[in-house]
Design a protein around this motif. Structure first.
Motif, PDB file in Angstrom:
ATOM      1  N   GLY A  61      -0.342  -0.784   4.333  1.00  0.00           N
ATOM      2  CA  GLY A  61      -0.262  -1.016   2.896  1.00  0.00           C
ATOM      3  C   GLY A  61       0.917  -1.856   2.452  1.00  0.00           C
ATOM      4  N   ALA A  88      -2.150  -2.812  -5.789  1.00  0.00           N
ATOM      5  CA  ALA A  88      -2.443  -2.752  -4.351  1.00  0.00           C
ATOM      6  C   ALA A  88      -1.583  -1.698  -3.666  1.00  0.00           C
ATOM      7  CB  ALA A  88      -2.220  -4.121  -3.720  1.00  0.00           C
ATOM      8  N   GLN A 140      -3.093  -0.549  -0.258  1.00  0.00           N
ATOM      9  CA  GLN A 140      -3.829  -1.710   0.222  1.00  0.00           C
ATOM     10  C   GLN A 140      -2.846  -2.775   0.683  1.00  0.00           C
ATOM     11  OE1 GLN A 140      -7.560  -2.558  -0.044  1.00  0.00           O
ATOM     12  NE2 GLN A 140      -6.610  -3.846   1.534  1.00  0.00           N
TER      13      GLN A 140
END
Length: 311
Positions: A193, A118, A123
Motif C-alpha cells: 500500500g 489510496a 492501495q
C-alpha cells in the motif's frame, strides 16, 4: 534500505573540498527565494555558454520535438531551459536544508485527496512523474504532505550520497529508498500500500522497451509501468510540478488514477503514457530536462538522431 548514517570516514581530507563547497552552498541557500531564482538564472546562462555538448543535445531535442517553431523561438526556449536548470541547482539546496516551515510556504498542492484515498484503502500507488528540472523540490514539497518512496541510484561519492539521501529523506521519515534494479523490493512496497515516485520518460535502452511515438518520433519507451501496476496491484496516479512564473513557489498536482490501466497491451499502455508525457511537457517546455538523449535508441535500420560525442 537503511537510513543514511554519518561515518567518521567522511571527514577524510580527500572529502574536504566537497565539504567546503557544500558549506558555501548551504550559506547561499539561506538567501531569500527571489535572490536564489536570480542567481539560478545567472548560473544557467553560464552553463549555456560552457556546457556545449549538453546544449547541443537540448537544442537537438527541441528541434525534433518542436519543428513547427521558428528557429529564434527554439533558441529562446533553449536559453530559458538552461535558466531553469540553473535554478534547479539552488532548488536542490533549499529542499535539502531550508526549515520545513519555510519550505512549505512554496507549495501549492492540488489533488492530495487521491493519494490519501489510496492510502486509506491500502492501495499501492505508482506516482507517475516526468523529469522536469523541478523534480527535486517537487518531491520534497509533496513529501511534506504525504510519505512517498522513491527509486534510488547510489552516488559514486559516499559523502555526496549521504548528503543527498539525508536531504531527501528528511521529508519522509518512514520512506524507503528503493534501488533502481530492485524490482522485487518495489513490488513488495506497492503490495503493502505504499506510494512510489516513478518516471518512465527516459531512454533506458532496447531491452525493456517498446517503440511508440513521442512528439511524432518513435521512442524507446519502458514497459515497466505496466508491469509494476499489474504485479504490484497498484494504481497509477500522474503527478506534475511546475515552477510558477510569479515567483510564489510551485504548483503540484496529483491527478486522478488512470482508468482501465493496465490496458489491452503493453504497447497501448506505452502509447498512452507517451501521450500524457507529451501533453505535460507542452504545458511547460522550458522546465523539462531536454539535456537527456531521449531518442538515443533507434529502431532497426533508422539513423542516429544525435551527433557522436566530440563531433
Amino acid at each position: 534500505m537503511d537510513r543514511p548514517r554519518f561515518r567518521a570516514y567522511f571527514l577524510h581530507p580527500r572529502f574536504w573540498p566537497l565539504w567546503l563547497g557544500i558549506g558555501l552552498l548551504w550559506l547561499v541557500a539561506q538567501l531569500p527565494y527571489p535572490a536564489l531564482l536570480r542567481m539560478g538564472r545567472v548560473l544557467g546562462a553560464l552553463m549555456y555558454s560552457l556546457a556545449v555538448s549538453r546544449r547541443q543535445i537540448a537544442a537537438r531535442n527541441l528541434e525534433l520535438c518542436f519543428p513547427e517553431l521558428p528557429k529564434a523561438e527554439r533558441k529562446r526556449l533553449l536559453k530559458e531551459n538552461f535558466a531553469s536548470t540553473g535554478i534547479a541547482f539552488f532548488e536542490m539546496a533549499i529542499s535539502w536544508w531550508w526549515p520545513k516551515k519555510r519550505l512549505r510556504k512554496l507549495a501549492h498542492i492540488e489533488g492530495l485527496e487521491h493519494l490519501k484515498r489510496a492510502q486509506a484503502e491500502e492501495q499501492g500507488v505508482i506516482l507517475m512523474a516526468v523529469h522536469f528540472t523541478t523534480l527535486e523540490i517537487g518531491a520534497a514539497l509533496l513529501g511534506q504532505q504525504h510519505t512517498i518512496d522513491g527509486m534510488y541510484r547510489e552516488h559514486d561519492n559516499p559523502v555526496f550520497d549521504y548528503l543527498q539521501r539525508n536531504g531527501r529523506e528528511r521529508h519522509n521519515l518512514d520512506a524507503t529508498a528503493v534501488e533502481r534494479e530492485d524490482v522485487r523490493g518495489m513490488l513488495k512496497l506497492l503490495r503493502a500500500g505504499r506510494a512510489i515516485w516513478y518516471a518512465p520518460d527516459q531512454d533506458y535502452g532496447r531491452k525493456q522497451s517498446l517503440f511508440v511515438p513521442l512528439f511524432g518520433i518513435q521512442a524507446a519507451t519502458v514497459t515497466a509501468t505496466t508491469k509494476f501496476a499489474r504485479l504490484g496491484r497498484a494504481l497509477v496516479l500522474p503527478f506534475t510540478q511546475m515552477r510558477l512564473a510569479d515567483g510564489s513557489g510551485y504548483r503540484l498536482v496529483v491527478h486522478p488514477p488512470l482508468e482501465d490501466f493496465p490496458g489491452e497491451s503493453e504497447e497501448a499502455d506505452c502509447l498512452r503514457i507517451n501521450q500524457w508525457v507529451e501533453s505535460v511537457i507542452r504545458e511547460c517546455p522550458e522546465q523539462y530536462l531536454w539535456a537527456h538523449r531521449r531518442f538515443k535508441t533507434r529502431p532497426e535500420g533508422e539513423p542516429k538522431l544525435y551527433r557522436k560525442r566530440g563531433a
